[in-house]
Motif scaffolding. Sequence first.
Motif, PDB file in Angstrom:
ATOM      1  N   ARG A 182       0.540  -1.006  -0.054  1.00  0.00           N
ATOM      2  CA  ARG A 182      -0.028  -0.346   0.118  1.00  0.00           C
ATOM      3  C   ARG A 182       0.856   1.456  -0.137  1.00  0.00           C
ATOM      4  NH1 ARG A 182      -3.901  -0.384   4.897  1.00  0.00           N
ATOM      5  NH2 ARG A 182      -3.902   2.393   4.756  1.00  0.00           N
ATOM      6  N   VAL A 183       1.735   0.926   0.697  1.00  0.00           N
ATOM      7  CA  VAL A 183       3.509   2.034   0.445  1.00  0.00           C
ATOM      8  C   VAL A 183       3.592   2.125  -0.471  1.00  0.00           C
ATOM      9  CG1 VAL A 183       4.699   3.264   1.746  1.00  0.00           C
ATOM     10  CG2 VAL A 183       3.131   2.149   3.329  1.00  0.00           C
ATOM     11  N   ILE A 184       3.763   1.164  -1.711  1.00  0.00           N
ATOM     12  CA  ILE A 184       4.767   1.353  -2.295  1.00  0.00           C
ATOM     13  C   ILE A 184       4.356   2.058  -3.031  1.00  0.00           C
ATOM     14  CG2 ILE A 184       5.016  -0.171  -4.330  1.00  0.00           C
ATOM     15  CD1 ILE A 184       6.660  -2.355  -1.743  1.00  0.00           C
ATOM     16  N   LEU A 185       2.755   1.331  -3.406  1.00  0.00           N
ATOM     17  CA  LEU A 185       1.781   1.632  -4.903  1.00  0.00           C
ATOM     18  C   LEU A 185       1.546   3.372  -4.479  1.00  0.00           C
ATOM     19  CD1 LEU A 185      -0.852  -1.438  -4.961  1.00  0.00           C
ATOM     20  CD2 LEU A 185       0.546  -0.570  -6.535  1.00  0.00           C
ATOM     21  N   TYR A 186       1.344   3.946  -3.072  1.00  0.00           N
ATOM     22  CA  TYR A 186       1.214   5.168  -3.172  1.00  0.00           C
ATOM     23  C   TYR A 186       2.291   6.522  -3.545  1.00  0.00           C
ATOM     24  CZ  TYR A 186      -0.113   9.589  -0.355  1.00  0.00           C
ATOM     25  OH  TYR A 186      -0.219  11.352   0.095  1.00  0.00           O
ATOM     26  N   ASN A 187       3.359   5.967  -2.839  1.00  0.00           N
ATOM     27  CA  ASN A 187       4.693   6.211  -2.945  1.00  0.00           C
ATOM     28  C   ASN A 187       4.268   6.673  -4.756  1.00  0.00           C
ATOM     29  OD1 ASN A 187       5.235   7.251  -0.559  1.00  0.00           O
ATOM     30  ND2 ASN A 187       6.150   5.648  -0.064  1.00  0.00           N
ATOM     31  N   LYS A 188       4.544   5.611  -5.163  1.00  0.00           N
ATOM     32  CA  LYS A 188       4.573   5.478  -6.833  1.00  0.00           C
ATOM     33  C   LYS A 188       4.069   6.647  -7.591  1.00  0.00           C
ATOM     34  CE  LYS A 188       4.182   2.973 -11.337  1.00  0.00           C
ATOM     35  NZ  LYS A 188       4.053   1.857 -11.577  1.00  0.00           N
ATOM     36  N   ALA A 189       2.379   7.030  -7.192  1.00  0.00           N
ATOM     37  CA  ALA A 189       1.800   7.785  -7.625  1.00  0.00           C
ATOM     38  C   ALA A 189       2.539   8.824  -7.132  1.00  0.00           C
ATOM     39  CB  ALA A 189       0.053   6.825  -6.850  1.00  0.00           C
ATOM     40  N   LEU A 190       2.982   9.139  -5.806  1.00  0.00           N
ATOM     41  CA  LEU A 190       3.351  10.850  -5.943  1.00  0.00           C
ATOM     42  C   LEU A 190       4.385  10.639  -6.666  1.00  0.00           C
ATOM     43  CD1 LEU A 190       3.373  10.496  -1.520  1.00  0.00           C
ATOM     44  CD2 LEU A 190       1.431  11.398  -2.971  1.00  0.00           C
ATOM     45  N   ALA A 191       4.955   9.821  -6.232  1.00  0.00           N
ATOM     46  CA  ALA A 191       6.364   9.567  -7.859  1.00  0.00           C
ATOM     47  C   ALA A 191       6.002  10.303  -9.151  1.00  0.00           C
ATOM     48  CB  ALA A 191       6.996   8.552  -7.952  1.00  0.00           C
ATOM     49  N   LEU A 192       5.265   9.651 -10.261  1.00  0.00           N
ATOM     50  CA  LEU A 192       4.290   9.728 -10.993  1.00  0.00           C
ATOM     51  C   LEU A 192       3.534  11.415 -11.307  1.00  0.00           C
ATOM     52  CD1 LEU A 192       2.456   6.426 -11.831  1.00  0.00           C
ATOM     53  CD2 LEU A 192       4.378   7.426 -13.146  1.00  0.00           C
TER      54      LEU A 192
END
Length: 140
Positions: A21-31
Amino acid sequence: DGAIEYFDGAMKYKPGNPAQRVILYNKALALIQLDRIPEAIKELLDTIRKYPDHMPAREALAQLYLMLDDLVPAIAQLEVVLEDPELEQADLMYNLGVAYFKRDRIADARDTFLRVLNMIPDHERAIEALAAMEKLLAMK
């Protein structure tokens, strides 16, 4: 783009790991930082699909929808987020009021701005929004 590759690799390393959940969220923030908004929306939707209680993802998604002036899904996400009593709510509620106003849901917008003022009586943007609404309604 290196960060995106890192997050993709981390997802493959341990599928089903609670850290996803953290990885997915952080990927979205990076995008979002890379201005790859459609991809960020897709990642946030995926995060929410897998973890419906992930309020930061819902909040970020609502902000993106507001930025794109896609008000119906923005309102839907904000309404869910505002059910969480642990989140800072005044500014989110203000954003919901703006979205209601833009959708011509005037009574909802007014009520929402008043709720903001109940939380923070000197919330300048809510005060200004209510004053602007009153002027617009007086002109009709």
